[in-house]
Enzyme design. Structure first.
Site, PDB file in Angstrom:
ATOM      1  N   GLY A 338       0.655  -1.254  -0.103  1.00 30.30           N
ATOM      2  CA  GLY A 338      -0.085   0.094  -0.113  1.00 30.30           C
ATOM      3  C   GLY A 338       0.817   1.146   0.062  1.00 30.30           C
ATOM      4  O   GLY A 338       2.033   1.347  -0.825  1.00 30.30           O
ATOM      5  N   GLU A 362      21.198  -5.594 -22.240  1.00 30.63           N
ATOM      6  CA  GLU A 362      21.431  -7.003 -22.922  1.00 30.63           C
ATOM      7  C   GLU A 362      20.624  -7.553 -23.704  1.00 30.63           C
ATOM      8  O   GLU A 362      20.417  -8.694 -23.845  1.00 30.63           O
ATOM      9  CB  GLU A 362      21.879  -8.008 -21.710  1.00 30.63           C
ATOM     10  CG  GLU A 362      23.086  -7.709 -20.669  1.00 30.63           C
ATOM     11  CD  GLU A 362      24.551  -7.671 -21.460  1.00 30.63           C
ATOM     12  OE1 GLU A 362      24.741  -8.043 -22.623  1.00 30.63           O
ATOM     13  OE2 GLU A 362      25.130  -6.633 -21.135  1.00 30.63           O
TER      14      GLU A 362
END
Length: 378
Positions: A338, A362
């Site tokens: 939350g 990558e």
């Protein structure tokens, strides 16, 4: 078929986890805030033998062993993805071209100290106008007597500011794409080379820089591999590197999952722990399943690579699946927290920022899908 790690791998994983939790985890938030890399971590990793996992004993290594490297990367990324990234580079693209294509003299002068943690290496490939289309690099290397003169710019250089040497991809012949690229090893104190740091969304502890080369002279003996074959040299190493990024994604996802699971058991609302509510249980179940699936793909690809099998498709699948998985997992982990998850005093917002890069470096998710489709014969 055996899904168990060997006893040696289990011992190694425990040792790597102890190192990561002792030397990296306590520094994660601090160096994320500072946007600096704690070089002492690389020195310590070298002292403990964690920087030679892919390399043979004659150079101070302990491998080669892709599974062990994945276990190490998973643990250090779980401790902190930014600091872990520096160790990933040192174990892969910052050293592997020297081992694979360098002369014996270069290995002794650069690889051996790098494995000890005394030198830091980096890899210069991406340019302002060149990203996924690697064969189109523009940086030039012009032959001049017993040297090459380098001119151009490189972006997003991991370990760039603290690097003692750089592996640089440059064009040695105009008009040719794949055939005209060559790799060089460049001392970062060379005249004509300047560096500056870059600000990032996530993995802020990771040192990422921009390099500028202006008439930077490199001796011919610092050429790595064959002249004009740099593209093919690079492609021979990406298979393993993509598996490693998959392992890093798994490690970061496990950090977020463990934090969310602990919070779900401790946080009480409506008179009971929030983990007792079905909505939270379903999120945790999905997260656990996705992490397990990604881990299986990563370690299957690592196993294939250690057996010397072609695993281009499996490596791309592992990287693609794990990098997208970690973003889903950290999103749910933050949601479970939350408002607290959004606050900087909790690690969730850092995990959230760190995860995003996994789908980009990558080879982007889109490039991985292209590779997988090509391997399917399409």
């Amino acid at each position: 078929m055996d899904f168990e790690f060997s006893e040696e791998h289990k011992i190694f994983q425990r040792t790597a986890a102890q190192f990561a939790q002792k030397e990296i985890a306590p520094l994660g938030a601090e160096y994320d805030e500072k946007e600096e890399y704690p070089r002492q971590v690389i020195i310590k990793a070298g002292e403990l033998g964690f920087l030679g996992i892919p390399y043979p004993e004659q150079y101070g290594g302990t491998g080669p062993d892709t599974i062990a490297l994945c276990l190490f990367v998973e643990e250090v990324s779980k401790a902190d993805a930014g600091i872990g990234s520096g160790l990933v580079v040192q174990n892969t693209v910052g050293t592997s071209p020297v081992f694979n294509f360098g002369s014996e003299d270069m290995k002794q002068r650069y690889l051996v100290p790098a494995i000890k943690g005394e030198f830091v290496g980096c890899f210069c490939l991406t340019e302002p106008n060149v990203g996924s289309d690697v064969s189109s690099i523009e940086m030039m290397a012009k032959e001049d007597g017993d040297s090459y003169i380098l001119n151009g710019s490189k972006l997003f250089v991991s370990n760039g500011l603290m690097a003692d040497y750089a592996i640089v991809a440059a064009r040695t012949e105009k008009g040719k794409k794949h055939e005209g690229m060559t790799l060089f090893l460049v001392d970062t104190q060379s005249p004509g080379l300047t560096r500056k740091g870059l600000k990032k969304l996530g993995i802020r502890a990771q040192d990422i820089a921009e390099f500028s080369f202006e008439d930077c002279r490199v001796p011919k003996e610092n050429l790595l591999g064959e002249l004009g074959k740099g593209f093919y040299h690079l492609m021979s190493t990406v298979q393993k590197t993509r598996i490693i990024v998959g392992a890093a994604s798994v490690g970061l996802a496990k950090a977020a999952f463990d934090t969310a699971l602990r919070y779900a058991k401790e946080r009480r609302q409506f008179g009971q722990p929030i983990g007792k509510f079905q909505g939270i249980q379903f999120m945790m179940a999905d997260m656990a399943m996705e992490i397990e699936l990604a881990s299986l793909l990563v370690y299957k690809a690592a196993w294939m690579n250690d057996r010397g099998e072609k695993c281009i498709k499996e490596a791309s699948m592992a990287k693609l699946n794990a990098s997208e998985m970690v973003n889903r997992v950290v999103y749910k982990a933050l949601q479970i927290h939350g408002g607290y998850g959004y606050m900087r005093e909790y690690p969730l917002e850092r995990y959230f920022r760190d995860a995003r890069i996994m789908e980009i470096f990558e080879g982007t998710s889109e490039i991985q899908r292209v590779i997988i489709a090509r391997e399917l014969g399409l």
